[in-house]
Scaffold this motif. Structure first.
Motif, PDB file in Angstrom:
ATOM      1  N   ILE A 159      57.367  55.873  53.390  1.00 42.22           N
ATOM      2  CA  ILE A 159      57.274  55.563  54.821  1.00 42.22           C
ATOM      3  C   ILE A 159      55.844  55.734  55.324  1.00 42.22           C
ATOM      4  CG2 ILE A 159      57.962  56.346  57.122  1.00 42.22           C
ATOM      5  CD1 ILE A 159      60.077  54.675  55.758  1.00 42.22           C
ATOM      6  N   ASN A 160      55.171  56.759  54.835  1.00 43.27           N
ATOM      7  CA  ASN A 160      53.828  57.069  55.329  1.00 43.27           C
ATOM      8  C   ASN A 160      52.762  56.086  54.865  1.00 43.27           C
ATOM      9  OD1 ASN A 160      54.774  59.321  56.697  1.00 43.27           O
ATOM     10  ND2 ASN A 160      54.318  60.736  55.021  1.00 43.27           N
ATOM     11  N   SER A 161      53.019  55.361  53.764  1.00 43.87           N
ATOM     12  CA  SER A 161      51.910  54.590  53.188  1.00 43.87           C
ATOM     13  C   SER A 161      52.196  53.132  52.858  1.00 43.87           C
ATOM     14  CB  SER A 161      51.417  55.293  51.912  1.00 43.87           C
ATOM     15  OG  SER A 161      52.469  55.420  50.970  1.00 43.87           O
ATOM     16  N   PHE A 162      53.457  52.675  52.944  1.00 42.17           N
ATOM     17  CA  PHE A 162      53.753  51.337  52.419  1.00 42.17           C
ATOM     18  C   PHE A 162      53.034  50.223  53.171  1.00 42.17           C
ATOM     19  CE2 PHE A 162      56.946  51.311  55.792  1.00 42.17           C
ATOM     20  CZ  PHE A 162      57.081  49.969  56.130  1.00 42.17           C
ATOM     21  N   LYS A 163      52.818  50.391  54.474  1.00 39.71           N
ATOM     22  CA  LYS A 163      52.210  49.308  55.257  1.00 39.71           C
ATOM     23  C   LYS A 163      50.756  49.048  54.878  1.00 39.71           C
ATOM     24  CE  LYS A 163      53.940  51.088  59.138  1.00 39.71           C
ATOM     25  NZ  LYS A 163      54.226  51.304  60.586  1.00 39.71           N
ATOM     26  N   SER A 164      50.103  50.035  54.307  1.00 37.57           N
ATOM     27  CA  SER A 164      48.706  49.853  53.903  1.00 37.57           C
ATOM     28  C   SER A 164      48.566  49.472  52.428  1.00 37.57           C
ATOM     29  CB  SER A 164      47.913  51.137  54.170  1.00 37.57           C
ATOM     30  OG  SER A 164      48.414  52.207  53.381  1.00 37.57           O
ATOM     31  N   ILE A 165      49.681  49.420  51.696  1.00 33.47           N
ATOM     32  CA  ILE A 165      49.623  49.159  50.254  1.00 33.47           C
ATOM     33  C   ILE A 165      50.284  47.833  49.877  1.00 33.47           C
ATOM     34  CG2 ILE A 165      50.422  49.977  47.992  1.00 33.47           C
ATOM     35  CD1 ILE A 165      50.087  52.828  49.028  1.00 33.47           C
ATOM     36  N   ILE A 166      51.465  47.567  50.412  1.00 35.55           N
ATOM     37  CA  ILE A 166      52.197  46.354  50.046  1.00 35.55           C
ATOM     38  C   ILE A 166      51.537  45.133  50.686  1.00 35.55           C
ATOM     39  CG2 ILE A 166      54.407  45.151  50.304  1.00 35.55           C
ATOM     40  CD1 ILE A 166      55.808  47.822  50.056  1.00 35.55           C
ATOM     41  N   ASP A 167      51.425  44.051  49.896  1.00 42.71           N
ATOM     42  CA  ASP A 167      50.857  42.805  50.410  1.00 42.71           C
ATOM     43  C   ASP A 167      51.579  41.622  49.771  1.00 42.71           C
ATOM     44  OD1 ASP A 167      49.803  42.514  47.816  1.00 42.71           O
ATOM     45  OD2 ASP A 167      47.856  43.337  48.385  1.00 42.71           O
ATOM     46  N   LYS A 168      50.996  40.440  49.856  1.00 42.89           N
ATOM     47  CA  LYS A 168      51.661  39.226  49.390  1.00 42.89           C
ATOM     48  C   LYS A 168      51.738  39.126  47.867  1.00 42.89           C
ATOM     49  CE  LYS A 168      52.559  37.696  53.492  1.00 42.89           C
ATOM     50  NZ  LYS A 168      53.961  37.681  53.994  1.00 42.89           N
ATOM     51  N   ASN A 169      51.198  40.098  47.161  1.00 44.18           N
ATOM     52  CA  ASN A 169      51.372  40.164  45.710  1.00 44.18           C
ATOM     53  C   ASN A 169      52.625  40.951  45.321  1.00 44.18           C
ATOM     54  OD1 ASN A 169      48.982  38.763  44.853  1.00 44.18           O
ATOM     55  ND2 ASN A 169      47.793  40.547  45.516  1.00 44.18           N
ATOM     56  N   TRP A 170      53.390  41.356  46.324  1.00 39.75           N
ATOM     57  CA  TRP A 170      54.569  42.189  46.093  1.00 39.75           C
ATOM     58  C   TRP A 170      55.856  41.415  46.377  1.00 39.75           C
ATOM     59  CZ3 TRP A 170      54.872  47.941  45.940  1.00 39.75           C
ATOM     60  CH2 TRP A 170      53.631  48.540  45.717  1.00 39.75           C
ATOM     61  N   GLY A 171      56.828  41.603  45.485  1.00 35.13           N
ATOM     62  CA  GLY A 171      58.206  41.233  45.767  1.00 35.13           C
ATOM     63  C   GLY A 171      58.999  42.509  46.005  1.00 35.13           C
TER      64      GLY A 171
END
Length: 384
Positions: A185-197
């Motif tokens: 919850i604390n970090s996913f918005k800064s790590i996940i991008d369009k290279n992720w499914g």
């Protein structure tokens, strides 16, 4: 795709091989004393060939673990899809949602593969770097497996299994409350991008009392954020007979995700909450898809994969279907397995672009998680 995030639920399966009357007698005695309704559901599912997962009291799990021999395996929809990504797609980095970091579970993950990544306070970390939480109890589910044509007797009545199958009974606080990992919850918005499914499941485990306003707001908010930043967000369904959970999925989650996956049992249950009367398989598939606000649905059962879409997505469904077939044949065959085909009666009504009849195998080496293996393989294949 470079990364696939697997969530929400991961647990440890305690597998019981139901191969003789003595084992069943112990199982029946425990369920009869603590939850007769689940025993009745087991006998029905055993006879008609359906796969079910039921929530039970925690003492049932403890007693069966003590009374019967079990094999411990990594499981849960997050676990099954994770294992499939590791074993079948070596070029993809598997990332796991890990809300429970008890020693037994973390050690099993470390033994599985050093490739596994999880969210930590400092971003993504290898599973080998994760610290245990000794205060967490291990999330254990009982999986009862049995072969086709196996017979047993209960109260003078003889029952015969319709096919190789399994019946799951479970209780664990992490997954039954579908707790979200704080580090994620604390970090996913800064790590996940369009290279992720993103491949999610687990909502079948929650009961009515879990569906608080706070729970629903948190999960819909997280799914909306994931939909914005990831390449694709898929929700895989599993059996639940809780009408409130069905409604939450249909009304609040399905409008968010990119696609949904389910089988013949799950679609019947989900359709009930939309007041769709079941007439036949073809009818319920199409009536359900018309009513849900999801653009793509991936339907799978034994011998039949089918995609439905509400816009021209450009996705290569056939590539996804064939990927799933190859994965199942290579990972679930045993030395005595023989291939066969099972085509639905309504196949002539379908556009060949959207369906596939894969080779099936019997016997199969292991049935648990097969649907998640199929769906996660279709997911990877159609998006690559």
């Amino acid at each position: 795709m470079e990364y696939i995030f697997c969530g929400w639920n991961i647990n440890i399966d305690a597998v019981i091989q139901l191969q003789n009357q003595q084992t069943f007698d112990i199982l029946a005695k425990v369920l009869q004393e603590h939850n007769q309704g689940v025993l009745d559901q087991f006998l029905q599912a055993f006879t008609i060939g359906e796969s079910h997962e039921f929530l039970v009291e925690p003492q049932i799990i403890k007693i069966l673990m003590k009374e019967l021999d079990t094999e411990l395996l990594l499981a849960g929809q997050g676990g099954y899809s994770l294992i499939n990504i590791i074993n079948s797609f070596p070029n993809i980095k598997p990332v796991l949602h890990l809300p429970n970091r008890c020693p037994r579970l973390v050690q099993m993950l470390q033994n599985l593969s050093p490739r596994i990544l999880v969210f930590d306070n400092d971003g993504l970390q290898s599973i080998g770097q994760i610290q245990f939480d000794s205060n967490e109890l291990p999330p254990i589910h009982i999986v009862i497996e049995y072969d086709s044509n196996f017979t047993l007797t209960y109260n003078t009545t003889t029952y015969k299994s319709a096919r190789n199958n399994r019946f799951i009974i479970t209780f664990d606080e992490t997954n039954c409350y579908l707790k979200l990992d704080k580090q994620f919850i604390n970090s996913f918005k800064s790590i996940i991008d369009k290279n992720w499914g993103v491949f999610l499941s687990g909502y079948q485990l929650i009961s009515k009392n879990v569906l608080t306003q706070a729970f629903m707001e948190q999960h819909t908010q997280v799914l909306n954020e994931l939909k914005k930043i990831a390449k694709w967000v898929h929700l895989e369904l599993a059996f639940t007979d809780c009408i409130e959970t069905q409604q939450f999925i249909n009304e609040q989650l399905l409008p968010i995700v990119s696609s949904v996956g389910l089988n013949e049992t799950e679609i019947k249950m989900q359709a009930q909450s939309l007041n769709i009367q079941y007439k036949d398989e073809y009818q319920v598939i199409h009536d359900f898809f018309k009513q849900i606000d999801t653009k793509i649905m991936l339907y799978h059962n034994l011998g039949f994969y089918y995609a439905l879409e509400k816009y021209n997505s450009g996705l290569n469904f056939q590539k996804g279907f064939k990927t799933a077939e190859n994965v199942v044949l290579s990972s679930r065959s045993c030395k005595d397995s023989k291939q066969f085909y099972k085509k639905p009666s309504f196949i002539n009504q379908l556009d060949p672009k959207y369906f596939y009849t894969p080779a099936c195998i019997n016997p199969i080496s292991y049935s648990v998680g097969l649907g998640d293996t199929v769906s996660s393989s279709i997911f990877v294949g159609m998006l690559q």
